[in-house]
Design an enzyme around this catalytic site. Structure first.
Site, PDB file in Angstrom:
ATOM      1  N   SER A 244       0.853  -1.202   0.000  1.00 31.51           N
ATOM      2  CA  SER A 244       0.000   0.000   0.000  1.00 31.51           C
ATOM      3  C   SER A 244       0.881   1.242   0.000  1.00 31.51           C
ATOM      4  CB  SER A 244      -0.884   0.056   1.250  1.00 31.51           C
ATOM      5  OG  SER A 244      -1.648   1.255   1.253  1.00 31.51           O
TER       6      SER A 244
ATOM      7  N   TYR B   8      -6.765   6.293   2.608  1.00 29.70           N
ATOM      8  CA  TYR B   8      -5.902   5.330   3.300  1.00 29.70           C
ATOM      9  C   TYR B   8      -6.620   4.764   4.530  1.00 29.70           C
ATOM     10  CZ  TYR B   8      -1.582   3.568   5.514  1.00 29.70           C
ATOM     11  OH  TYR B   8      -0.602   2.793   6.094  1.00 29.70           O
TER      12      TYR B   8
END
Ligand code: UDP
Length: 318
Positions: free
Chosen positions: A75, A150
């Protein structure tokens, strides 16, 4: 074990690969290099226990042979709006890595009857109203706020992980990672340590955002990896905070960096990042201590000293 690590070319993924290889495991690395770097795994090229696939985890993933464990670390993770590799500039990829990537990894874990470990984050607590943050705190996140791509992706990832555990009985663990630093951080990703240490080594003033009174608790990467490996070997399914509980203001952090590097250029105050910059962050690590017998050992001065050679080398100063 034969272990798949997504995000293996990233800061944490590469350190985890090193550690699990040295523990005698076989590691399969996966990364699409959106934020990770081939440099971080170049030293593993000749290691017969390491193999690598360049893949985007948000698409269907396949790995030949048996897999015993999957660690999902892929990520973007930097909140700096100026950074090309930060999640502000990769919003859709960030949500896909957290949502679709987690789904793909869980599907593989289920098919392979493998352990699954999710890299989650202190960001799931948002701008916390409870301090320090225990795992029972549900957080303060605005789903349409600037950090939401996020935060919400990781919150969804945690929910999906628990669903696979509860419904499909997959052996899952969730680590909530607090601010971590060390060699192999991306010097350009705009986070506090890369920005400030780079500036200090170049003899420039350190950019403190706002008044620098916001706090963080910085954990050296080796401590973090120890905690994650202990969690991997455990049977704990609920989230566990791993981070260093020594809290300091960003200003104190900058001053410590200037002192260690003997930088005389001082500090320059620039505009605060955004209203959503969390004002305080410190992990409550009671669970990690009780369940994993884990606590961090490396103090901030020592951690910064250990990080300097990598930064000097990247800056051509070594
Ligand atoms: N920060 C700063 N100067 C910089 C970079 C970051 O003052 O050059 C501050 C930032 O505003 C935040 C803290 O340092 O309060 C930690 O930022 P980082 O990007 O490392 O990650 P975060 O903890 O916000 O996820």
């Amino acid at each position: 074990m034969r272990i798949l690590i997504t995000g293996a070319a990233g800061f944490l993924g590469s350190h985890l690969s090193d550690r699990l290889l040295s523990d005698g495991h076989e590691v399969i690395g996966m990364d699409n290099f959106v934020t990770g770097s081939p440099d971080n795994i170049a030293h593993l090229a000749d290691n017969e226990n390491f193999s690598f696939y360049k893949r985007d985890v948000s698409n269907y993933i396949f790995v030949p042979g048996k897999v015993d464990a999957i660690l999902h670390f892929a990520s973007p993770a930097s909140p700096n709006p100026q950074s090309k590799s930060g999640y502000f500039n990769l919003p859709i990829q960030t949500m896909k890595a957290g949502a679709l990537g987690t789904h793909n990894c869980l599907g593989l874990a289920r098919a392979q009857n493998a352990k699954f470990l999710l890299a989650s984050t202190s960001e799931i607590y948002g701008d916390p109203e409870v301090h320090p943050q225990p795992e029972t705190y549900a957080g303060n996140v605005d789903p349409v706020g600037t950090r939401a791509v996020y935060d919400e992706a990781k919150r969804f990832a945690e929910s999906l992980t628990m669903a696979y555990h509860r419904f499909h009985n997959v052996n899952t663990s969730i680590v909530r990672i607090f601010n971590t630093y060390g060699p192999r951080m991306d010097l350009e990703d705009g986070r506090a340590l890369p920005n400030l240490l780079k500036q200090a080594l170049l003899g420039e003033p350190l950019t403190v955002y706002g008044d620098g009174a916001q706090t963080r608790s910085f954990c050296y990467v080796d401590d973090l990896v120890n905690g994650i490996v202990k969690l991997l070997y455990s049977e704990e399914h609920y989230p566990v905070n791993i981070g260093n509980p020594t809290e300091m203001s960003v200003l104190q952090f900058a001053q410590a960096i200037n002192k260690i590097t003997e930088n005389k250029a001082g500090i320059t105050y620039v505009d605060a990042r955004s209203a959503r910059d969390p004002q305080r962050r410190r992990p409550d690590i009671t669970r990690a201590h009780d369940i994993l017998q884990w606590e961090p050992k490396i103090e901030i001065e020592e951690g910064i000293r250990r990080t300097i050679p990598f930064f000097k080398q990247k800056l051509g100063l070594a």
